[in-house]
Scaffold this motif. Sequence first.
Motif, mmCIF file in Angstrom:
data_model
loop_
_atom_site.group_PDB
_atom_site.id
_atom_site.type_symbol
_atom_site.label_atom_id
_atom_site.label_comp_id
_atom_site.label_asym_id
_atom_site.label_seq_id
_atom_site.Cartn_x
_atom_site.Cartn_y
_atom_site.Cartn_z
ATOM 1 N N VAL A 64 0.854 -1.186 0.000
ATOM 2 C CA VAL A 64 0.000 0.000 0.000
ATOM 3 C C VAL A 64 0.887 1.231 0.000
ATOM 4 O O VAL A 64 1.999 1.212 0.546
ATOM 5 C CB VAL A 64 -0.951 -0.019 1.218
ATOM 6 C CG1 VAL A 64 -0.182 0.028 2.522
ATOM 7 C CG2 VAL A 64 -1.977 1.098 1.139
ATOM 8 N N GLN A 65 0.411 2.296 -0.595
ATOM 9 C CA GLN A 65 1.179 3.540 -0.621
ATOM 10 C C GLN A 65 1.060 4.268 0.717
ATOM 11 O O GLN A 65 0.076 4.095 1.449
ATOM 12 C CB GLN A 65 0.670 4.444 -1.745
ATOM 13 C CG GLN A 65 0.956 3.905 -3.132
ATOM 14 C CD GLN A 65 0.597 4.904 -4.217
ATOM 15 O OE1 GLN A 65 -0.127 5.862 -3.992
ATOM 16 N NE2 GLN A 65 1.121 4.683 -5.413
ATOM 17 N N PRO A 66 2.041 5.091 1.035
ATOM 18 C CA PRO A 66 1.942 5.898 2.262
ATOM 19 C C PRO A 66 0.650 6.709 2.272
ATOM 20 O O PRO A 66 0.255 7.262 1.242
ATOM 21 C CB PRO A 66 3.174 6.801 2.182
ATOM 22 C CG PRO A 66 4.164 6.005 1.390
ATOM 23 C CD PRO A 66 3.341 5.270 0.362
ATOM 24 N N LEU A 124 -1.281 4.977 6.757
ATOM 25 C CA LEU A 124 -0.108 4.112 6.901
ATOM 26 C C LEU A 124 1.170 4.833 6.509
ATOM 27 O O LEU A 124 1.182 5.670 5.588
ATOM 28 C CB LEU A 124 -0.289 2.841 6.079
ATOM 29 C CG LEU A 124 -1.243 1.832 6.721
ATOM 30 C CD1 LEU A 124 -1.710 0.801 5.701
ATOM 31 C CD2 LEU A 124 -0.588 1.150 7.902
ATOM 32 N N LYS A 125 2.227 4.479 7.220
ATOM 33 C CA LYS A 125 3.538 5.084 7.015
ATOM 34 C C LYS A 125 4.540 3.982 6.643
ATOM 35 O O LYS A 125 4.342 2.813 6.991
ATOM 36 C CB LYS A 125 4.003 5.767 8.302
ATOM 37 C CG LYS A 125 3.024 6.781 8.858
ATOM 38 C CD LYS A 125 3.499 7.304 10.198
ATOM 39 C CE LYS A 125 2.504 8.288 10.793
ATOM 40 N NZ LYS A 125 2.963 8.801 12.105
ATOM 41 N N ASP A 147 5.418 1.464 9.204
ATOM 42 C CA ASP A 147 4.451 0.425 9.571
ATOM 43 C C ASP A 147 4.734 -0.888 8.841
ATOM 44 O O ASP A 147 4.079 -1.898 9.105
ATOM 45 C CB ASP A 147 3.029 0.883 9.253
ATOM 46 C CG ASP A 147 2.584 2.057 10.101
ATOM 47 O OD1 ASP A 147 1.958 2.977 9.545
ATOM 48 O OD2 ASP A 147 2.868 2.049 11.320
ATOM 49 N N THR A 148 5.671 -0.858 7.925
ATOM 50 C CA THR A 148 6.027 -2.070 7.194
ATOM 51 C C THR A 148 6.544 -3.137 8.149
ATOM 52 O O THR A 148 7.457 -2.897 8.936
ATOM 53 C CB THR A 148 7.109 -1.764 6.145
ATOM 54 O OG1 THR A 148 6.564 -0.876 5.162
ATOM 55 C CG2 THR A 148 7.584 -3.037 5.451
ATOM 56 N N VAL A 157 4.462 -0.769 3.202
ATOM 57 C CA VAL A 157 4.011 0.581 2.895
ATOM 58 C C VAL A 157 5.130 1.283 2.131
ATOM 59 O O VAL A 157 6.190 1.580 2.681
ATOM 60 C CB VAL A 157 3.670 1.364 4.171
ATOM 61 C CG1 VAL A 157 3.105 2.736 3.808
ATOM 62 C CG2 VAL A 157 2.689 0.575 5.032
#
Length: 125
Positions: free
Chosen positions: A12-14, A86-87, A90-91, A123
């Motif tokens: 997912v993108q930031p 998400l940042k 968070d990965t 992310v």
Amino acid sequence: QVQLVESGGGLVQPGGSLRLSCAASGGTFRGYGVAWFRQTPEKEREFVAAIRASGSNTYYGDALKGRFTIRRDNAENTVYLEMNSLKPEDTAVYYCAVGRPILSSLQQASAYYYWGQGTQVTVSS
């Protein structure tokens, strides 16, 4: 014995959102607290969120409250983790876990009996 299966991870993108699911088979979540943890190769397993057996109390790791929401559906035997804004940090691999921890040990991985296999969340742009 309760078996847990996580799903919903991905790329997912930031700033994006994901919803993780933790489904129980061979048993039930009823009477158990459920938690989410996450781990990267560089860090120890980190507490993300927990929900008590009743579903009336939720707890979050520092800096996650407000972005993540944990909820449970006992009828579906599933616990969800909604992740917003998400940042890249968070990965991680996200794990769900089941146990009956006392309040003071809620954030400790050792307090939980059963674990899922994990789902990868990445992310990145």
